[in-house]
Design a protein around this motif. Structure first.
Motif, mmCIF file in Angstrom:
data_model
loop_
_atom_site.group_PDB
_atom_site.id
_atom_site.type_symbol
_atom_site.label_atom_id
_atom_site.label_comp_id
_atom_site.label_asym_id
_atom_site.label_seq_id
_atom_site.Cartn_x
_atom_site.Cartn_y
_atom_site.Cartn_z
ATOM 1 N N GLN A 217 60.646 3.945 -41.479
ATOM 2 C CA GLN A 217 60.730 3.487 -42.862
ATOM 3 C C GLN A 217 62.078 2.845 -43.188
ATOM 4 O O GLN A 217 62.224 2.228 -44.250
ATOM 5 N N GLY A 218 63.049 3.001 -42.297
ATOM 6 C CA GLY A 218 64.376 2.465 -42.561
ATOM 7 C C GLY A 218 65.079 3.190 -43.692
ATOM 8 O O GLY A 218 65.745 2.569 -44.528
ATOM 9 N N LEU A 219 64.956 4.510 -43.712
ATOM 10 C CA LEU A 219 65.515 5.296 -44.808
ATOM 11 C C LEU A 219 66.570 6.279 -44.322
ATOM 12 O O LEU A 219 66.416 6.906 -43.267
ATOM 13 N N LEU A 220 67.634 6.417 -45.112
ATOM 14 C CA LEU A 220 68.671 7.407 -44.880
ATOM 15 C C LEU A 220 68.613 8.447 -45.985
ATOM 16 O O LEU A 220 68.449 8.107 -47.159
ATOM 17 N N ALA A 221 68.775 9.727 -45.617
ATOM 18 C CA ALA A 221 68.773 10.797 -46.595
ATOM 19 C C ALA A 221 69.839 11.816 -46.214
ATOM 20 O O ALA A 221 70.005 12.123 -45.027
ATOM 21 N N PRO A 222 70.591 12.359 -47.186
ATOM 22 C CA PRO A 222 71.627 13.341 -46.873
ATOM 23 C C PRO A 222 71.062 14.546 -46.131
ATOM 24 O O PRO A 222 69.989 15.057 -46.467
ATOM 25 N N ASN A 223 71.801 14.982 -45.123
ATOM 26 C CA ASN A 223 71.406 16.161 -44.368
ATOM 27 C C ASN A 223 71.762 17.416 -45.168
ATOM 28 O O ASN A 223 72.406 17.352 -46.217
ATOM 29 N N ASP A 224 71.364 18.563 -44.674
ATOM 30 C CA ASP A 224 71.714 19.841 -45.287
ATOM 31 C C ASP A 224 72.378 20.715 -44.233
ATOM 32 O O ASP A 224 71.700 21.175 -43.321
ATOM 33 N N PRO A 225 73.704 20.930 -44.324
ATOM 34 C CA PRO A 225 74.634 20.441 -45.347
ATOM 35 C C PRO A 225 74.889 18.942 -45.192
ATOM 36 O O PRO A 225 74.740 18.391 -44.101
ATOM 37 N N PRO A 226 75.334 18.272 -46.273
ATOM 38 C CA PRO A 226 75.467 16.818 -46.239
ATOM 39 C C PRO A 226 76.719 16.303 -45.541
ATOM 40 O O PRO A 226 76.807 15.117 -45.262
ATOM 41 N N SER A 227 77.705 17.187 -45.285
ATOM 42 C CA SER A 227 78.954 16.704 -44.689
ATOM 43 C C SER A 227 79.751 17.851 -44.100
ATOM 44 O O SER A 227 79.435 19.030 -44.313
ATOM 45 N N VAL A 228 80.799 17.467 -43.350
ATOM 46 C CA VAL A 228 81.781 18.435 -42.873
ATOM 47 C C VAL A 228 83.155 17.888 -43.219
ATOM 48 O O VAL A 228 83.407 16.685 -43.101
ATOM 49 N N ALA A 229 84.045 18.754 -43.704
ATOM 50 C CA ALA A 229 85.392 18.333 -44.074
ATOM 51 C C ALA A 229 86.234 18.086 -42.832
ATOM 52 O O ALA A 229 86.092 18.768 -41.815
ATOM 53 N N THR A 230 87.119 17.085 -42.911
ATOM 54 C CA THR A 230 88.058 16.783 -41.829
ATOM 55 C C THR A 230 89.465 17.159 -42.305
ATOM 56 O O THR A 230 89.656 17.473 -43.482
ATOM 57 N N PRO A 231 90.476 17.139 -41.438
ATOM 58 C CA PRO A 231 91.825 17.535 -41.860
ATOM 59 C C PRO A 231 92.286 16.782 -43.102
ATOM 60 O O PRO A 231 92.198 15.546 -43.154
ATOM 61 N N PRO A 232 92.758 17.469 -44.136
ATOM 62 C CA PRO A 232 93.171 16.824 -45.392
ATOM 63 C C PRO A 232 94.241 15.755 -45.159
ATOM 64 O O PRO A 232 95.242 15.995 -44.486
ATOM 65 N N GLY A 233 93.999 14.575 -45.711
ATOM 66 C CA GLY A 233 94.940 13.476 -45.567
ATOM 67 C C GLY A 233 94.888 12.790 -44.215
ATOM 68 O O GLY A 233 95.657 11.856 -43.972
ATOM 69 N N GLY A 234 93.976 13.227 -43.369
ATOM 70 C CA GLY A 234 93.876 12.635 -42.028
ATOM 71 C C GLY A 234 93.205 11.275 -42.028
ATOM 72 O O GLY A 234 93.572 10.393 -41.264
ATOM 73 N N GLY A 235 92.200 11.116 -42.883
ATOM 74 C CA GLY A 235 91.506 9.838 -42.972
ATOM 75 C C GLY A 235 90.660 9.531 -41.751
ATOM 76 O O GLY A 235 91.027 8.689 -40.943
ATOM 77 N N PRO A 236 89.494 10.173 -41.585
ATOM 78 C CA PRO A 236 88.643 9.912 -40.419
ATOM 79 C C PRO A 236 88.191 8.460 -40.369
ATOM 80 O O PRO A 236 87.822 7.895 -41.396
ATOM 81 N N ARG A 237 88.236 7.870 -39.190
ATOM 82 C CA ARG A 237 87.944 6.439 -39.052
ATOM 83 C C ARG A 237 86.712 6.191 -38.181
ATOM 84 O O ARG A 237 85.685 5.742 -38.665
ATOM 85 N N HIS A 238 86.823 6.471 -36.887
ATOM 86 C CA HIS A 238 85.692 6.264 -35.974
ATOM 87 C C HIS A 238 85.253 7.582 -35.362
ATOM 88 O O HIS A 238 85.971 8.584 -35.411
ATOM 89 N N PHE A 239 84.061 7.566 -34.767
ATOM 90 C CA PHE A 239 83.388 8.794 -34.355
ATOM 91 C C PHE A 239 82.623 8.515 -33.066
ATOM 92 O O PHE A 239 82.090 7.419 -32.875
ATOM 93 N N ALA A 240 82.576 9.492 -32.165
ATOM 94 C CA ALA A 240 81.862 9.304 -30.896
ATOM 95 C C ALA A 240 81.219 10.607 -30.460
ATOM 96 O O ALA A 240 81.837 11.674 -30.535
ATOM 97 N N PHE A 241 79.974 10.514 -29.994
ATOM 98 C CA PHE A 241 79.275 11.672 -29.439
ATOM 99 C C PHE A 241 79.592 11.833 -27.959
ATOM 100 O O PHE A 241 79.818 10.851 -27.243
ATOM 101 N N HIS A 242 79.595 13.079 -27.495
ATOM 102 C CA HIS A 242 79.749 13.380 -26.067
ATOM 103 C C HIS A 242 78.417 13.139 -25.366
ATOM 104 O O HIS A 242 77.352 13.338 -25.965
ATOM 105 N N PRO A 243 78.433 12.685 -24.095
ATOM 106 C CA PRO A 243 77.160 12.425 -23.386
ATOM 107 C C PRO A 243 76.228 13.634 -23.318
ATOM 108 O O PRO A 243 75.007 13.475 -23.240
#
Length: 392
Positions: A217-243
């Motif tokens: 359907q080409g639809l995105l919906a928030p997961n449960d939980p919808p997010s995880v916090a990263t280090p404050p002030g760190g500013g997450p930029r890019h992301f990669a999964f492990h094989p």
């Protein structure tokens, strides 16, 4: 006696032939033959006109002279369709058809020459699109809008053309840095191996937002939980999964650090494992920011680029826990290494230096993760993205 001697001689010949065949097979496995086509996303600065292409020799690590593959306005990040027939590029702009949004362009790839022909273009849904990915089914392009602080999903037709966004989500909130985190800034979006969950790193919120993807359907919906916090002030930029699918990693642009996470593929949830600086001991973080993160195909190493320190940080992944340990640095061979990529075999790493207009090739030691310059490099104006396509 003659019979036995002849038989012994025959056995020796066969043994030698088998040994030779095995040696050749090992050599062939260790040294990949052939070439890969490489595409470079870039900014329109100076003589830059769009997307460039070159060929990487998998034996020597040399790159052929680059040529313009297709004209485009600030096609900073690229994504290749699973069929290898199409390429998609963001248009990192703030005005598309009179609206404060950027664009996403679709191109067909000429299998013989690698040249690109524009198919069509649509709004990204927000200003300053900076990252995109094609889902594994080849049915959708997911895009992150940095300026607009949003993500969107654009369906793909059978001919590779794009349709208007079928899903759009506006991020909300802020974080601790008043200069850069007064609002959301979606900086990347990536899909897991099962094509079920998309992770959007938002620099302005200090969060990794997780979405369920309905590819049909080409639809995105928030997961449960919808997010995880990263280090404050760190500013997450890019992301990669492990094989393995068990871990994931995010580089924190503002904090000059990288964070490892455990990943539950069934629920799409992330849990922080450890955070490590991307700079050498004693080096100042002032004037430095991270850009790209990549996991080696063998899963043993993670690499992060430092802009300012102009280096590639090397980390080893603990196979059981997923935690990261520093393993040194290599010069990027230029200024402001915006992006880099490892070829599918993991033997070479190509670093794109935005401000010195060059792409440098490194040979990767699969046992130690260390990087050694091959001496090969090419000139590309303001390169900011590296993507590979197998030659037919």
């Amino acid at each position: 006696m003659k019979y036995h001697a002849a038989r012994l001689w025959g056995m020796c010949v066969v043994s030698l032939m088998l040994g030779s065949l095995l040696a050749n097979r090992v050599t062939a496995e260790d040294e990949p033959a052939g070439k890969l086509r490489v595409y470079f996303g870039a900014y329109n600065r100076g003589e830059g006109k769009g997307i460039y292409t070159s060929e990487l020799d998998l034996a020597s690590g040399k790159l052929s002279p680059p040529q313009l593959a297709g004209e485009a306005v600030n096609p900073s990040f690229l994504a290749i369709h699973p069929s290898k027939k199409f390429l998609y590029a963001v248009g990192e702009i703030d005005n598309f058809d009179g609206k404060k949004t950027g664009g996403v362009s679709a191109f067909s790839i000429d299998p013989k020459t690698g040249l690109l022909e524009r198919i069509n273009q649509h709004s990204s849904g927000g200003a300053g699109p900076c990252h995109l990915v094609v889902d594994a089914s080849g049915k959708n392009v997911l895009v992150a809008n940095y300026g607009g602080g949003s993500v969107a999903c654009l369906p793909i037709n059978d001919d590779g053309s794009l349709r208007e966004a079928s899903s759009f989500i506006q991020h909300q909130g802020s974080s601790v840095d008043p200069a850069r985190q007064q609002g959301p800034h979606a900086h990347s979006i990536n899909l897991d191996a099962n094509n079920r969950f998309a992770v959007a790193a938002d620099l302005g919120l200090d969060k990794l937002l997780v979405y369920r993807l309905d590819a049909e359907q080409g639809l995105l919906a928030p997961n449960d939980p919808p997010s995880v916090a990263t280090p404050p002030g760190g500013g997450p930029r890019h992301f990669a999964f492990h094989p393995s699918g068990k871990f994931a990693f995010a580089n924190n642009e503002m904090g000059s650090s990288v964070t490892a996470y455990s990943y539950d593929a069934a629920s799409g949830t992330l849990q922080e494992l450890n955070t490590v600086t991307t700079l050498p001991a004693g080096a100042s973080a002032e004037g430095n920011s991270t850009a790209e993160i990549r996991v080696h195909p063998n899963g043993r190493f993670v690499y992060v680029s430092n802009r300012g320190h102009n280096s590639l940080a090397i980390f080893e992944v603990d196979a059981s826990s997923g935690r990261l340990s520093p393993r040194g640095h290599a010069s990027s061979g230029g200024k402001i290494p915006r992006n880099f990529n490892l070829d599918p075999s993991g033997k070479f790493l190509l670093a794109a230096n935005q401000d010195s207009d060059n792409v440098v090739v490194y040979r990767v030691d699969a046992e130690t993760g260390q990087l050694t310059p091959t001496g090969a490099e090419i000139e590309v104006t303001a390169p900011v993205c590296v993507r590979f396509v197998e030659l037919p």
